[in-house]
Design an enzyme around this catalytic site. Structure first.
Site, PDB file in Angstrom:
ATOM      1  N   SER A 141      37.596  39.963  41.939  1.00 53.66           N
ATOM      2  CA  SER A 141      36.926  38.817  41.318  1.00 53.66           C
ATOM      3  C   SER A 141      37.542  37.541  41.879  1.00 53.66           C
ATOM      4  CB  SER A 141      37.108  38.849  39.800  1.00 53.66           C
ATOM      5  OG  SER A 141      36.619  37.665  39.211  1.00 53.66           O
ATOM      6  N   TYR A 152      42.997  38.849  32.671  1.00 53.47           N
ATOM      7  CA  TYR A 152      42.004  39.390  33.609  1.00 53.47           C
ATOM      8  C   TYR A 152      42.269  38.877  35.015  1.00 53.47           C
ATOM      9  CZ  TYR A 152      37.397  39.886  35.840  1.00 53.47           C
ATOM     10  OH  TYR A 152      36.367  40.173  36.711  1.00 53.47           O
TER      11      TYR A 152
END
Length: 257
Positions: A141, A152
């Protein structure tokens, strides 16, 4: 019609919905035999959409090493080999300032977005080494640069490091390891929610702050389409990218994470 995956066996994890659903069906459409792995039972419904019965579904919890091993063993049993593994399990569970995360929530984010890739790579390596090579594509990501999701972000930074280190360690054994790093993507509503507990009003507000940051950081000032994320992953998984390894490809409209 391209046929970049003709007669190749590809394992796609997190394939029940979103980007990885499109990746799995795209591989089948290009001649590949695909094992779609997810912990959602409806992964079997998605596999049934593939033409000519080229895909099968398998239910496993890829946040565990046992789940990853079972998935690879099933692929070998069903198809006889594994040419490509695409690690797609992951996704932020909560959006909130880091100071607002509880320790158990931090652990959950790392378990969701780092461990499936780490376990998947570990479980597939013996098979790739026995057959003399193969490809691993990790889905990372661009959130390594972002707000309201620090755990995250840290997990996806780990996926990037895993990609580079593994490529360096096993390149001479014919194993290619790459990653795609998607940015914000417009996708249909999830059949399995990101946060099973639901978002509070405060969390919804924090989510909007993250969305504004993600959109504002792209040069296009918009989210990607599913197709704009699927195509780069298919490229990286194919022999078109045969001399690319140890690379993390940002697919985020100019925001490279």
């Amino acid at each position: 019609m391209k046929a970049r995956f003709q007669d190749k066996v590809v394992v796609v994890t997190g394939a029940a919905q979103g980007i990885l659903r499109g990746v799995a069906l795209g591989i089948a459409a290009e001649g590949g035999r695909v094992l779609l792995v997810d912990r959602a039972e409806f992964v079997h419904e998605v596999a049934a959409e593939a033409a000519d019965g080229r895909a099968a579904g398998f239910v496993a919890d890829l946040e565990t090493h046992d789940g990853a091993q079972a998935a690879m063993a099933h692929a070998i049993s069903r198809f006889g080999r594994i040419d490509v593994l695409i690690n797609g399990v992951g996704g932020a569970i909560r959006m909130r300032p880091f100071a607002e995360f509880e320790p158990s929530q931090i652990d959950a984010e790392i378990r969701r977005s780092l461990m499936p890739a780490l376990y998947g790579c570990h479980a597939v390596l013996p098979h790739l080494l026995r057959q003399g090579g193969g490809t691993i594509v990790n889905v990372s990501s661009n959130a390594t640069r972002g707000i309201r999701r620090v755990p995250y972000s840290a997990a996806k930074g780990g996926v990037n490091a895993l990609t580079v280190a593994l490529a360096m360690e096993y390149g001479e054994q014919g194993i290619r390891v790459v990653a795609a790093a998607p940015g914000g993507t417009q996708a249909p509503p999830r059949r399995v929610p990101r946060n099973a507990e639901g978002d509070s009003a405060r969390e919804q507000a924090w989510m909007q702050e993250a969305v504004q940051q993600v959109t504002g950081s792209t040069y296009f000032k918009r989210y990607a389409t599913l197709e704009e994320q699927i195509a780069p992953i298919l490229f990286l998984a194919s022999d078109d990218a045969s001399y690319i390894t140890g690379a993390v490809l940002p697919v985020a409209g100019g925001d490279n994470g």
